[in-house]
Design an enzyme around this catalytic site. Sequence first.
Site, mmCIF file in Angstrom:
data_model
loop_
_atom_site.group_PDB
_atom_site.id
_atom_site.type_symbol
_atom_site.label_atom_id
_atom_site.label_comp_id
_atom_site.label_asym_id
_atom_site.label_seq_id
_atom_site.Cartn_x
_atom_site.Cartn_y
_atom_site.Cartn_z
ATOM 1 N N ASP B 92 0.938 -1.288 0.098
ATOM 2 C CA ASP B 92 0.045 0.005 0.024
ATOM 3 C C ASP B 92 0.835 1.246 0.012
ATOM 4 O O ASP B 92 2.154 0.988 0.096
ATOM 5 C CB ASP B 92 -1.038 -0.005 1.276
ATOM 6 C CG ASP B 92 -0.177 0.004 2.669
ATOM 7 O OD1 ASP B 92 1.142 0.329 2.347
ATOM 8 O OD2 ASP B 92 -0.952 -0.184 3.614
ATOM 9 N N SER B 93 0.325 2.381 -0.136
ATOM 10 C CA SER B 93 0.948 3.549 -0.104
ATOM 11 C C SER B 93 1.463 4.419 1.166
ATOM 12 O O SER B 93 2.307 5.137 1.285
ATOM 13 C CB SER B 93 0.296 4.828 -0.956
ATOM 14 O OG SER B 93 -0.924 5.226 -0.115
ATOM 15 N N GLY B 94 0.858 3.669 2.254
ATOM 16 C CA GLY B 94 1.011 4.251 3.469
ATOM 17 C C GLY B 94 0.165 5.341 3.902
ATOM 18 O O GLY B 94 0.016 5.797 4.991
ATOM 19 N N GLY B 95 -0.658 5.913 2.850
ATOM 20 C CA GLY B 95 -1.588 6.937 3.072
ATOM 21 C C GLY B 95 -2.715 6.494 4.170
ATOM 22 O O GLY B 95 -2.797 7.347 5.196
ATOM 23 N N PHE B 96 -3.065 5.345 4.243
ATOM 24 C CA PHE B 96 -4.295 4.793 5.194
ATOM 25 C C PHE B 96 -3.689 4.910 6.684
ATOM 26 O O PHE B 96 -4.496 5.199 7.504
ATOM 27 C CB PHE B 96 -4.661 3.459 4.787
ATOM 28 C CG PHE B 96 -6.036 3.025 5.561
ATOM 29 C CD1 PHE B 96 -6.985 3.468 5.539
ATOM 30 C CD2 PHE B 96 -5.935 2.045 6.799
ATOM 31 C CE1 PHE B 96 -8.156 2.915 5.978
ATOM 32 C CE2 PHE B 96 -6.863 1.680 7.447
ATOM 33 C CZ PHE B 96 -8.120 2.126 7.175
ATOM 34 N N ASP B 146 -2.997 8.067 -1.366
ATOM 35 C CA ASP B 146 -4.265 8.868 -1.349
ATOM 36 C C ASP B 146 -4.697 9.127 -0.428
ATOM 37 O O ASP B 146 -4.182 9.231 0.917
ATOM 38 C CB ASP B 146 -5.285 7.400 -1.969
ATOM 39 C CG ASP B 146 -5.213 6.507 -1.114
ATOM 40 O OD1 ASP B 146 -4.207 6.137 -0.392
ATOM 41 O OD2 ASP B 146 -6.389 5.665 -0.826
ATOM 42 N N GLN B 191 -11.552 6.896 -4.974
ATOM 43 C CA GLN B 191 -12.165 7.349 -3.669
ATOM 44 C C GLN B 191 -13.374 8.034 -3.958
ATOM 45 O O GLN B 191 -13.888 7.655 -5.046
ATOM 46 C CB GLN B 191 -11.338 8.236 -2.982
ATOM 47 C CG GLN B 191 -9.861 7.869 -2.515
ATOM 48 C CD GLN B 191 -10.084 7.050 -1.289
ATOM 49 O OE1 GLN B 191 -11.229 6.815 -0.823
ATOM 50 N NE2 GLN B 191 -9.071 6.128 -1.061
ATOM 51 N N GLY B 218 -11.228 3.357 0.507
ATOM 52 C CA GLY B 218 -12.235 4.166 1.453
ATOM 53 C C GLY B 218 -13.537 3.271 1.450
ATOM 54 O O GLY B 218 -14.473 4.026 2.043
ATOM 55 N N ASP B 268 -7.633 -7.617 0.231
ATOM 56 C CA ASP B 268 -6.658 -7.962 1.289
ATOM 57 C C ASP B 268 -7.549 -7.687 2.440
ATOM 58 O O ASP B 268 -8.606 -6.700 2.584
ATOM 59 C CB ASP B 268 -5.577 -7.053 1.098
ATOM 60 C CG ASP B 268 -5.875 -5.513 1.635
ATOM 61 O OD1 ASP B 268 -6.547 -4.895 0.780
ATOM 62 O OD2 ASP B 268 -5.696 -5.276 2.893
ATOM 63 N N CYS B 306 -12.112 -29.306 6.104
ATOM 64 C CA CYS B 306 -10.833 -28.681 5.678
ATOM 65 C C CYS B 306 -9.783 -29.207 5.955
ATOM 66 O O CYS B 306 -9.413 -30.147 6.660
ATOM 67 C CB CYS B 306 -10.899 -27.208 6.826
ATOM 68 S SG CYS B 306 -9.443 -26.168 6.692
ATOM 69 N N CYS B 308 -6.613 -27.842 5.915
ATOM 70 C CA CYS B 308 -5.343 -26.991 6.303
ATOM 71 C C CYS B 308 -4.416 -28.011 7.372
ATOM 72 O O CYS B 308 -4.909 -28.968 7.868
ATOM 73 C CB CYS B 308 -5.954 -25.764 7.030
ATOM 74 S SG CYS B 308 -6.336 -25.869 8.644
ATOM 75 N N CYS B 311 -6.237 -28.209 10.675
ATOM 76 C CA CYS B 311 -7.309 -29.109 10.946
ATOM 77 C C CYS B 311 -6.818 -30.477 10.637
ATOM 78 O O CYS B 311 -7.600 -31.724 11.244
ATOM 79 C CB CYS B 311 -8.562 -28.943 9.764
ATOM 80 S SG CYS B 311 -9.311 -27.257 10.319
ATOM 81 N N HIS B 337 -5.236 -21.719 9.721
ATOM 82 C CA HIS B 337 -6.499 -22.319 9.308
ATOM 83 C C HIS B 337 -7.433 -21.208 8.559
ATOM 84 O O HIS B 337 -7.806 -21.298 7.617
ATOM 85 C CB HIS B 337 -7.274 -22.666 10.750
ATOM 86 C CG HIS B 337 -8.825 -23.039 10.277
ATOM 87 N ND1 HIS B 337 -9.322 -24.035 9.474
ATOM 88 C CD2 HIS B 337 -10.033 -22.090 10.376
ATOM 89 C CE1 HIS B 337 -10.644 -24.104 9.215
ATOM 90 N NE2 HIS B 337 -10.953 -22.641 9.742
#
Lengths: 374, 374
Positions: B92-96, B146, B191, B218, B268, B306, B308, B311, B337
């Site tokens: 990500d850009s770090g903005g958030f 952003d 946005q 956003g 994500d 499952c 995994c 499990c 899991h």
Amino acid sequence: MLQFEVLARSMESAARCGRFQTARGEVRTPVFMPVGTLGTVKGLTPEELRDAGAQIILGNTYHLYLRPGLDVIRHFNGLHRFMHWPGPILTDSGGFQVFSLARLQKVTEDGAAFQSHIDGSRHMLTPEKAIEIQIALDADIIMPLDRCIGYPAERDAVRAALDMTTRWTRRCQAVWQAEARPQAALFGIVQGGMYDDLRCRSAESLVALDLPGYALGGLSVGEPAEIMLSVAQKALPLLPADRPRYIMGVGTPENLVELVARGADMFDCVLPTRNARNGQLITSRGTLNISNARFREDERPADPACACYTCRRYSRAYLRHLYMARELLAYRLNSIHNIHYYTHLMADMRRAIREDAFEAFRKQFYAGRRASAD
Amino acid sequence: MLQFEVLARSMESAARCGRFQTARGEVRTPVFMPVGTLGTVKGLTPEELRDAGAQIILGNTYHLYLRPGLDVIRHFNGLHRFMHWPGPILTDSGGFQVFSLARLQKVTEDGAAFQSHIDGSRHMLTPEKAIEIQIALDADIIMPLDRCIGYPAERDAVRAALDMTTRWTRRCQAVWQAEARPQAALFGIVQGGMYDDLRCRSAESLVALDLPGYALGGLSVGEPAEIMLSVAQKALPLLPADRPRYIMGVGTPENLVELVARGADMFDCVLPTRNARNGQLITSRGTLNISNARFREDERPADPACACYTCRRYSRAYLRHLYMARELLAYRLNSIHNIHYYTHLMADMRRAIREDAFEAFRKQFYAGRRASAD
């Protein structure tokens, strides 16, 4: 029984190399047992323990009795299936924790009344109960309830404690024999504090019980290392040469080398895993405090001579970053390395003994450990 | 560039299945990207991530810029080698984080001045700097700085923020083109808050920049799920059909199914890993709070359907015990899991789209999730 067999003896010291059989596989000695207090060696899977060289692990009766509780463990037919570790397990008796961690209410000839350190609930640990719990855990090696004394301690108190330990051990042996579970080998625990004659008194009365193995308890309880070594040096020859000799709760790599030189076969200690979680990486060239700023851009593995998962994959810089950020992966990667270091130190000692080159090994070990990991 | 290719389209919905190439391997969409904030998906090794089905992971520019710092990452020629993850990484850009986690000092046309949440040190994040950091991280997909706005927000503020985002994106694109690093694909971030016409305005101006992919930012900032879905439903068709469409920071399994149905390709979210650390196991038959006393002796795996690692090996009773004792292994086994559940949910959706059976999949998914895991 354990069918302990000595495979080689050092001509230069009391060091020896051997093996014993359990229902869950063979163990080569000298051996270090990682501590899995609550049914897990903190942060690691059984597969990782195996990869790091662990042959046998330790479980804590006191902790497992309180959490998850015996009914849960019984439901799974023992600790192995519950935690998915198929190899041998040694359990302690719970005595050490009752006397150090729990709020102790009263110790009588019958046993120890205590309150849980978690919720204050009241419990009674007797010699019989200690065996009953360990049989429910289905441990491969079990320990009798003992009365551990700190350091320093008055001679009279130490003598009273060791005599109580002997009487409790007889009661443990009676239950163990009545349960007829020979696949769980009951060891004796020699007490006697730092008094050589009391250690001798304890050893004699326990050896008379003809148990499958013997431990030295009440060491590494605050005494200087020289005293610990001196006490062990005098007590170890009192134990039968045809049974494994286990030093409980010890210690540093240097302690292990010195105790193997004096004839010890088995060890457990939280040091490698606890120190790992405190950012200490134990290596053949000294111990690294991974938080040190000099590792910030260090591309080398913690120990270039080490073949553990952590050292094959990750740089000191990455381990430092994880540790500084308190990332979960830090505790895990550091623990894998330290356990690998300990298990491979033991393997190196076994090889040195087989090749009758223990003194050369010991010199090289100290030269490395005193060197700088930088 | 990413060479995004749509392989199949659902006839019953806007869902699509595709793939894109990065310098570090192919990614099949729809795809979920586990969040590796500080150069580690908390508690897991890269091998475990791969085993759990992760194709691509996310790194956080803000966090990595502060710790371990760009000089360290540059020393390792990027994040992949530093953390030993050879697959694709999106940053990500770090903005958030600057707008949510740091102490924000001042936002100007130039960028955002902020103080580190760790030590209060002062920094300036500009669009150019955001790209410079991500190129140093050597990420495979990078995001422009952003201006993210919370919910609810006034129309004028939302409009000003999206227009600033567009201007910042142009500056990011200029640096990216000047750096001539086409292997790092720069996405645009639409946005516009919950205002459909502002989302449209943002999308139009960013699509004009002809970027390799587009994200909706956003969302999942406090609005009800219906509003999030409604905004996404209207905004997704505004993005080019021949580029991947990424919904940032969303969400629950139900969110993912609904957004795939509306044409989204990439996701994500910290939800599977964070909830794992809070004892929540997400399964095809609802979510288990593993601390619940009814799991005390439950021998079944978290999800019998499952495959995994967790499990295949461990019972609910053991997972409950580890979690109640706050054992490190709990966080790890639960995370494995949940990530496996998410990556396999995406794989199931890809299969359903290829077989043009997405509606049948969706019905079955809801029937399972509404059922009790008991």
